[in-house]
Design a protein around this motif. Structure first.
Motif, short mmCIF file in Angstrom:
data_model
loop_
_atom_site.label_atom_id
_atom_site.label_comp_id
_atom_site.label_asym_id
_atom_site.label_seq_id
_atom_site.Cartn_x
_atom_site.Cartn_y
_atom_site.Cartn_z
N LEU A 75 0.87 -1.44 -0.15
CA LEU A 75 -0.03 -0.06 0.01
C LEU A 75 0.82 1.24 -0.11
O LEU A 75 0.53 2.12 -0.66
N GLY A 117 -2.90 4.56 -8.17
CA GLY A 117 -4.40 4.85 -7.62
C GLY A 117 -4.65 3.79 -6.74
O GLY A 117 -4.43 2.76 -6.80
N SER A 118 -5.58 4.39 -5.69
CA SER A 118 -5.98 3.39 -4.58
C SER A 118 -6.79 2.14 -5.05
O SER A 118 -6.89 1.20 -4.61
N ALA A 119 -7.41 2.28 -6.37
CA ALA A 119 -8.01 1.04 -6.95
C ALA A 119 -7.07 0.12 -7.19
O ALA A 119 -7.43 -1.25 -6.80
N SER A 146 -6.10 -1.85 -4.12
CA SER A 146 -7.01 -2.52 -3.51
C SER A 146 -6.91 -3.84 -4.35
O SER A 146 -7.10 -5.10 -3.76
#
Lengths: 310, 344
Positions: free
Chosen positions: B296, B305-307, B310
């Motif tokens: 992370l 990006g955070s997507a 995940s």
């Protein structure tokens, strides 16, 4: 004798009340927001205050982002021959035809909260993200907090979302000619994750970041926790940005954030209804009203009080 | 690694010398993964290896990591607890409200941990009484705890007054001037619970219950008690993480604790704990938490990006599950070869 006197008094009251009742108008306040959303409770409070102050009737409704339901509500207001309608735009372009219908029926219709230039509203009352962005950048420059060659970090919840893009447009118009560079980074809508990502970025770029602009309420409201975790003292890095949350008013009061942008939700509703009333009286509003106040430590208490419901 | 000698033994020949049964520790994979990731990210982005960044990374891993080491006990008994994040949050909210009402902060902390323990216990009792898997019961308790937190906190962050400050200054302070209190607690707890799992009667019984519940019951192990204890421990650990968060941050916000369950399960599985129960590694789960946080942190620093972050965590979970499955097949084949060798 007594009954005649009573009749006379009643007649006088009726004579005074009937014209007043006849003058009371009916307005429709229609929102795409939700009644549980704290920001919308302030918008609603402004509408209620206006009704109480003017003696006019204001029918309010929330539509929770349901475009069809909001369109139906506006049409119902037109059918009911409303004296005026104030409505938000649930989606750009979604009210174009309905606004035409209201205008054709000679019912003033004012747009508030988020602009929708595609529809021919009588006026717009609310924020302007480009202007806000410009003000934030100008604030940093005018206060001498950033200068040529400096780097400004601009976290945002969702990169590419309209509000952030518009704010960046305003910021760019100030920073680019001034030789100030910047970077927009994603924080996410999950506050815990946003804080982690912001801490990661700030830790890795601590020496480089000369100022921060929070492009959304969540990121600006997370600054204290980000600074505490990244070992940045309050005031060490200047911060400006959205300030519609209790977290941010506290951050401004405690020196973590230099200035917060208040959207003025109550004033927005109040002024939108005033403009609709003015138009209903035959005075056409030939202008828009941009609301919003950039508050610092000395006035943050006012907004903190509003937000904490004291 | 061993390879069984399957050649037929000659009559009258001497018994072959037994080869030492060398087995790599179950944490080997996660340690290698951590080393590779740290090296790779340091090579891609130099600031990643800055001590300040590494310290922040460990601090961020500490609280979900504490949840992960509790999850090891739940997985070891062949169950999954989904309510970890909500219990974490509710314990912190309860402690914050008590502090705000004037209760001593340290007593409030104990109350928060006790609340977490009670929720864990109730989860266990319900699972026993209803004879349903813990995952189903905790799906319900997750929603209930989440709802209660929202009701108590009115959907807002709760920032209790600091009082005499000892609670907040202790938990937001640093051991030896550099190690955050949450990290110190994480390391000490991991060490203590590793001993509990592998050196105590309860630990052995938990693993035996997860490995083969019927056999464990036949062997006289009170499997119901073991399961209750493991779930109560999970609740206590989640509550502890919640109150540490409150002390370190001074506040509890509505989204805090979101995603802890996925994080904890993934970290535990990455660390060598088996989804099929019967074996766990607390130290492995702690290292697994670091692996996730490295991913992370590295992705955030690289501007990804955070997507995708995940996606990466989800991919890690799938990889851990695949490794668990492959490991089981391999162990089963090896056992079969051994059996065949003995018969020969």
């Amino acid at each position: 004798m007594l009954s005649r006197l009573r009749l006379l008094v009643l007649g006088l009251i009726a004579a005074l009340a009937i014209p007043a009742m006849a003058e009371a108008k009916t307005f429709y306040w229609i929102s795409h927001g939700g009644p549980a959303d704290p920001v919308w409770t302030y918008f609603l409070a402004g509408a209620k205050q206006w009704a109480s102050d003017t003696g006019n009737k204001v029918n309010t409704s929330f539509h929770n982002g349901d475009v069809a339901s909001q369109q139906e509500a506006v049409r119902a207001a037109i059918s009911a021959k409303a004296d005026g309608i104030v409505t938000t735009s649930p989606d750009p372009g979604s009210l174009v035809e309905i606004v035409k219908e209201a205008r054709a029926a000679n019912i003033p219709i004012v747009n508030f909260n988020t602009p929708d230039p595609k529809a021919s509203f009588n006026a717009y009352v609310g924020g302007d993200n480009v202007t806000f962005g410009k003000h934030w950048a100008q604030y940093l420059v005018d206060k001498g907090l950033v200068k040529k060659g400096d780097f400004v970090w601009m976290p945002v919840e969702i990169p590419g979302a309209t509000y952030g893009v518009q704010e960046e447009e305003g910021i760019k118009s100030v920073f680019e000619p001034a030789g100030i560079t910047y970077e927009v980074t994603e924080a996410t809508l999950d506050q815990a994750e946003a804080i982690n990502r912001m801490v990661d970025y700030l830790t890795a770029h601590k020496g480089k970041v000369k100022a921060i602009i929070g492009l959304g309420d969540l990121v600006t409201g997370s600054i204290k926790r980000v600074f505490d975790q990244a070992g940045v003292k309050p005031g060490e890095i200047p911060v400006v940005g959205w300030g519609n949350s209790l977290d941010t008013t506290q951050e401004v009061l405690n020196g973590y954030v230099n200035a917060g942008q208040w959207q003025d939700p109550q004033a927005t509703s109040y002024i939108a209804l005033s403009m609709a009333n003015m138009a209903a009286s035959g005075i056409p509003p030939g202008f828009n009203v941009i609301t919003g106040a950039l508050y610092e430590k000395d006035t943050a208490g006012v907004y903190d009080k509003i937000l904490s419901g004291k | 690694m061993t390879s069984a000698d399957t050649s037929p033994r000659l009559a009258g020949s001497a018994t072959p010398k037994a080869k030492p049964d060398f087995r790599l520790p179950s944490e080997t994979g996660v340690v290698v993964a951590l080393a590779v990731l740290v090296g790779l990210l340091g090579w891609l982005h130099r600031p990643f290896l800055e001590p300040a960044n590494l310290l922040v990374l460990v601090e961020q891993a500490a609280l979900p990591g504490i949840a992960a080491i509790g999850m090891v006990f739940v997985l070891a008994i062949r169950e999954i607890d989904l309510s970890v994040g909500a219990v974490f949050h509710l314990a912190a909210v309860a402690a914050a409200v008590l502090i705000a009402a004037g209760t001593d902060p340290w007593l409030s902390v104990l109350a928060g941990i006790a609340l977490g323990t009670c929720i864990g216990l109730v989860n266990g009792l319900l699972a026993q009484a209803l004879r349903v898997p813990v995952i189903a019961v905790t799906l319900g308790s997750w929603w209930m705890a989440d709802g209660l937190s929202s009701v108590i906190g009115k959907g807002q962050a709760i920032t209790p007054p600091a009082g005499d400050g000892s609670f907040f200054s202790t938990l937001s302070g640093k051991a030896f001037g550099m190690v955050p209190a949450s990290v110190a607690i994480f390391v000490l707890l991991a060490a203590a619970l590793q001993i509990v799992l592998h050196r105590t009667r309860f630990g052995y019984r938990a693993q035996a219950t997860g490995s083969n519940p019927e056999a464990a019951a036949h062997a006289g192990i009170a499997t119901a008690t073991v399961r209750l204890t493991a779930l109560a421990l999970m609740g206590a650990v989640a509550g502890l993480a919640g109150v540490i968060h409150l002390g370190a941050q001074g506040t509890i916000a509505p989204a805090d604790g979101n995603g802890f369950a996925l994080f904890a399960i993934t970290a535990a599985l990455l660390g060598g704990t088996r989804l099929s129960g019967g074996h766990g590694s607390v130290v492995g789960a702690a290292i697994g938490a670091l692996v996730i946080q490295v991913v992370l942190n590295g992705m955030a620093l690289l501007g990804i990006g955070s997507a995708w972050a995940s996606f990466a965590v989800g991919a890690l979970l799938v990889a851990a599950l695949a490794a668990d499955r492959i490991g089981r097949i391999w162990r089963s084949h090896r056992a079969e070869r051994r059996q065949a060798g003995k018969r020969g």
